[in-house]
Design a protein around this motif. Structure first.
Motif, PDB file in Angstrom:
ATOM      1  N   SER A  67      -3.716  14.142   7.154  1.00 33.52           N
ATOM      2  CA  SER A  67      -2.724  13.256   7.733  1.00 33.52           C
ATOM      3  C   SER A  67      -3.368  11.927   8.085  1.00 33.52           C
ATOM      4  CB  SER A  67      -2.109  13.868   8.996  1.00 33.52           C
ATOM      5  OG  SER A  67      -1.336  15.006   8.680  1.00 33.52           O
ATOM      6  N   CYS A  68      -2.572  10.879   8.071  1.00 33.52           N
ATOM      7  CA  CYS A  68      -3.062   9.552   8.388  1.00 33.52           C
ATOM      8  C   CYS A  68      -1.956   8.775   9.092  1.00 33.52           C
ATOM      9  CB  CYS A  68      -3.477   8.828   7.111  1.00 33.52           C
ATOM     10  SG  CYS A  68      -3.891   7.085   7.316  1.00 33.52           S
ATOM     11  N   THR A  69      -2.310   8.129  10.189  1.00 33.71           N
ATOM     12  CA  THR A  69      -1.363   7.297  10.935  1.00 33.71           C
ATOM     13  C   THR A  69      -1.912   5.890  11.069  1.00 33.71           C
ATOM     14  OG1 THR A  69      -0.548   9.195  12.189  1.00 33.71           O
ATOM     15  CG2 THR A  69      -0.118   7.019  13.103  1.00 33.71           C
ATOM     16  N   ALA A  70      -1.068   4.932  10.743  1.00 37.86           N
ATOM     17  CA  ALA A  70      -1.440   3.525  10.892  1.00 37.86           C
ATOM     18  C   ALA A  70      -0.921   3.014  12.225  1.00 37.86           C
ATOM     19  CB  ALA A  70      -0.851   2.707   9.752  1.00 37.86           C
ATOM     20  N   SER A  71      -1.759   2.228  12.905  1.00 39.42           N
ATOM     21  CA  SER A  71      -1.366   1.671  14.198  1.00 39.42           C
ATOM     22  C   SER A  71      -1.888   0.254  14.314  1.00 39.42           C
ATOM     23  CB  SER A  71      -1.908   2.535  15.339  1.00 39.42           C
ATOM     24  OG  SER A  71      -3.325   2.532  15.335  1.00 39.42           O
ATOM     25  N   GLY A  72      -1.357  -0.451  15.313  1.00 47.23           N
ATOM     26  CA  GLY A  72      -1.778  -1.827  15.528  1.00 47.23           C
ATOM     27  C   GLY A  72      -0.655  -2.782  15.204  1.00 47.23           C
ATOM     28  N   PRO A  73      -1.000  -4.068  15.012  1.00 43.04           N
ATOM     29  CA  PRO A  73       0.022  -5.062  14.698  1.00 43.04           C
ATOM     30  C   PRO A  73       0.487  -4.929  13.246  1.00 43.04           C
ATOM     31  CG  PRO A  73      -2.135  -6.071  14.646  1.00 43.04           C
ATOM     32  CD  PRO A  73      -2.341  -4.646  15.105  1.00 43.04           C
ATOM     33  N   ILE A  74       1.588  -4.200  13.053  1.00 41.18           N
ATOM     34  CA  ILE A  74       2.106  -3.932  11.708  1.00 41.18           C
ATOM     35  C   ILE A  74       3.537  -4.434  11.615  1.00 41.18           C
ATOM     36  CG2 ILE A  74       2.702  -2.156  10.034  1.00 41.18           C
ATOM     37  CD1 ILE A  74       0.463  -0.433  11.277  1.00 41.18           C
ATOM     38  N   PHE A  75       3.783  -5.326  10.642  1.00 40.19           N
ATOM     39  CA  PHE A  75       5.139  -5.801  10.373  1.00 40.19           C
ATOM     40  C   PHE A  75       5.821  -4.878   9.373  1.00 40.19           C
ATOM     41  CE2 PHE A  75       8.725  -8.393   9.769  1.00 40.19           C
ATOM     42  CZ  PHE A  75       8.910  -8.600   8.410  1.00 40.19           C
ATOM     43  N   SER A  76       5.110  -4.556   8.289  1.00 36.16           N
ATOM     44  CA  SER A  76       5.670  -3.656   7.280  1.00 36.16           C
ATOM     45  C   SER A  76       4.533  -3.036   6.469  1.00 36.16           C
ATOM     46  CB  SER A  76       6.618  -4.397   6.344  1.00 36.16           C
ATOM     47  OG  SER A  76       5.909  -5.317   5.540  1.00 36.16           O
ATOM     48  N   ILE A  77       4.797  -1.832   5.984  1.00 38.71           N
ATOM     49  CA  ILE A  77       3.847  -1.136   5.123  1.00 38.71           C
ATOM     50  C   ILE A  77       4.509  -0.910   3.769  1.00 38.71           C
ATOM     51  CG2 ILE A  77       2.385   0.874   4.785  1.00 38.71           C
ATOM     52  CD1 ILE A  77       2.336   1.288   7.780  1.00 38.71           C
ATOM     53  N   VAL A 115     -14.895  12.734  -0.347  1.00 41.33           N
ATOM     54  CA  VAL A 115     -14.417  12.096   0.876  1.00 41.33           C
ATOM     55  C   VAL A 115     -13.064  11.476   0.541  1.00 41.33           C
ATOM     56  CG1 VAL A 115     -14.815  10.350   2.629  1.00 41.33           C
ATOM     57  CG2 VAL A 115     -16.745  11.661   1.714  1.00 41.33           C
ATOM     58  N   TYR A 116     -12.065  11.811   1.320  1.00 39.75           N
ATOM     59  CA  TYR A 116     -10.711  11.320   1.093  1.00 39.75           C
ATOM     60  C   TYR A 116     -10.419  10.178   2.072  1.00 39.75           C
ATOM     61  CZ  TYR A 116      -9.632  15.077  -2.117  1.00 39.75           C
ATOM     62  OH  TYR A 116      -9.611  15.913  -3.217  1.00 39.75           O
ATOM     63  N   TYR A 117      -9.927   9.070   1.520  1.00 42.66           N
ATOM     64  CA  TYR A 117      -9.657   7.877   2.312  1.00 42.66           C
ATOM     65  C   TYR A 117      -8.172   7.578   2.315  1.00 42.66           C
ATOM     66  CZ  TYR A 117     -14.663   6.911   2.021  1.00 42.66           C
ATOM     67  OH  TYR A 117     -16.034   6.978   2.111  1.00 42.66           O
ATOM     68  N   CYS A 118      -7.628   7.370   3.489  1.00 41.30           N
ATOM     69  CA  CYS A 118      -6.253   6.900   3.617  1.00 41.30           C
ATOM     70  C   CYS A 118      -6.220   5.404   3.291  1.00 41.30           C
ATOM     71  CB  CYS A 118      -5.764   7.147   5.035  1.00 41.30           C
ATOM     72  SG  CYS A 118      -4.083   6.574   5.355  1.00 41.30           S
ATOM     73  N   SER A 119      -5.144   4.974   2.654  1.00 39.34           N
ATOM     74  CA  SER A 119      -4.980   3.568   2.280  1.00 39.34           C
ATOM     75  C   SER A 119      -3.573   3.109   2.635  1.00 39.34           C
ATOM     76  CB  SER A 119      -5.210   3.408   0.780  1.00 39.34           C
ATOM     77  OG  SER A 119      -4.741   2.165   0.310  1.00 39.34           O
ATOM     78  N   ALA A 120      -3.466   1.869   3.078  1.00 35.76           N
ATOM     79  CA  ALA A 120      -2.163   1.282   3.349  1.00 35.76           C
ATOM     80  C   ALA A 120      -2.165  -0.172   2.918  1.00 35.76           C
ATOM     81  CB  ALA A 120      -1.810   1.399   4.828  1.00 35.76           C
ATOM     82  N   HIS A 121      -1.167  -0.553   2.123  1.00 39.11           N
ATOM     83  CA  HIS A 121      -0.933  -1.956   1.790  1.00 39.11           C
ATOM     84  C   HIS A 121       0.122  -2.451   2.767  1.00 39.11           C
ATOM     85  CE1 HIS A 121      -2.795  -0.636  -1.974  1.00 39.11           C
ATOM     86  NE2 HIS A 121      -3.047  -1.902  -2.239  1.00 39.11           N
ATOM     87  N   LEU A 122      -0.278  -3.336   3.674  1.00 42.71           N
ATOM     88  CA  LEU A 122       0.641  -3.728   4.732  1.00 42.71           C
ATOM     89  C   LEU A 122       0.507  -5.192   5.109  1.00 42.71           C
ATOM     90  CD1 LEU A 122      -0.980  -4.001   7.686  1.00 42.71           C
ATOM     91  CD2 LEU A 122      -1.231  -1.551   7.362  1.00 42.71           C
ATOM     92  N   GLN A 123       1.549  -5.639   5.854  1.00 39.56           N
ATOM     93  CA  GLN A 123       1.558  -6.976   6.434  1.00 39.56           C
ATOM     94  C   GLN A 123       1.482  -6.850   7.940  1.00 39.56           C
ATOM     95  OE1 GLN A 123       5.317  -8.305   4.361  1.00 39.56           O
ATOM     96  NE2 GLN A 123       4.287 -10.290   4.522  1.00 39.56           N
ATOM     97  N   GLU A 124       0.624  -7.645   8.555  1.00 38.49           N
ATOM     98  CA  GLU A 124       0.560  -7.638  10.018  1.00 38.49           C
ATOM     99  C   GLU A 124       1.672  -8.495  10.629  1.00 38.49           C
ATOM    100  OE1 GLU A 124      -3.242  -8.127  11.888  1.00 38.49           O
ATOM    101  OE2 GLU A 124      -4.318  -7.415  10.116  1.00 38.49           O
ATOM    102  N   SER A 125       2.140  -9.473   9.856  1.00 37.52           N
ATOM    103  CA  SER A 125       3.257 -10.302  10.304  1.00 37.52           C
ATOM    104  C   SER A 125       3.935 -10.879   9.068  1.00 37.52           C
ATOM    105  CB  SER A 125       2.774 -11.422  11.223  1.00 37.52           C
ATOM    106  OG  SER A 125       2.064 -12.392  10.479  1.00 37.52           O
ATOM    107  N   PRO A 126       5.153 -11.415   9.227  1.00 36.39           N
ATOM    108  CA  PRO A 126       5.868 -11.930   8.048  1.00 36.39           C
ATOM    109  C   PRO A 126       5.146 -13.092   7.362  1.00 36.39           C
ATOM    110  CG  PRO A 126       7.355 -11.627   9.900  1.00 36.39           C
ATOM    111  CD  PRO A 126       5.982 -11.433  10.435  1.00 36.39           C
ATOM    112  N   SER A 127       4.297 -13.799   8.090  1.00 39.45           N
ATOM    113  CA  SER A 127       3.641 -14.972   7.521  1.00 39.45           C
ATOM    114  C   SER A 127       2.285 -14.646   6.892  1.00 39.45           C
ATOM    115  CB  SER A 127       3.438 -16.023   8.626  1.00 39.45           C
ATOM    116  OG  SER A 127       2.616 -15.487   9.657  1.00 39.45           O
TER     117      SER A 127
END
Length: 121
Positions: A21-31, A92-104
């Motif tokens: 399992s993997c959870t993303a946290s922090g300043p996230i606008f969209s993933i 070793v398994y790595y979680c990955s996320a392509h995300l934006q921290e803000s719209p800009s």
């Protein structure tokens, strides 16, 4: 700052099952995409599975029919159910996320710290 925190992994016999399992946290606008990669000793990191906000997951051929990826968009979580594990799945398994921290801000790829999966023969 954005963090991807992984859980699961461990040691299992051939034919066994594990769940990551993997959870993303922090300043996230969209993933846009969340998923998993893996890296064996002496080899490059390779794609395992991922999923966008909608539609079906995509899998590398080697895990089709054995691994199932699910994603909870509301919780920024992705889970990889791994069944009928084989020694060649050891990595070793790595979680990955392509995300934006803000719209800009442009989309960037973020990584978890990695979790070891070992499958004994």
């Amino acid at each position: 700052q954005v963090q991807l925190v992984e859980s699961g992994g461990g040691l299992v016999q051939s034919g066994g099952s594990l769940r990551l399992s993997c959870t993303a946290s922090g300043p996230i606008f969209s993933i846009a995409v969340m998923g998993w990669y893996r890296q064996s000793p002496g080899k490059e990191r390779t794609f395992v599975a991922h999923k966008g906000t909608a539609g079906d997951p995509n899998y590398t051929e080697a895990v089709k029919g054995r691994f199932t990826l699910s994603r909870d968009n509301a919780k920024n979580t992705v889970t990889l159910e791994m069944n009928n594990l084989k020694p060649e799945d050891t990595a070793v398994y790595y979680c990955s996320a392509h995300l934006q921290e803000s719209p800009s801000v442009r989309v960037r790829q973020y990584w978890g710290q990695g979790t070891q999966v070992t499958v004994s023969a």
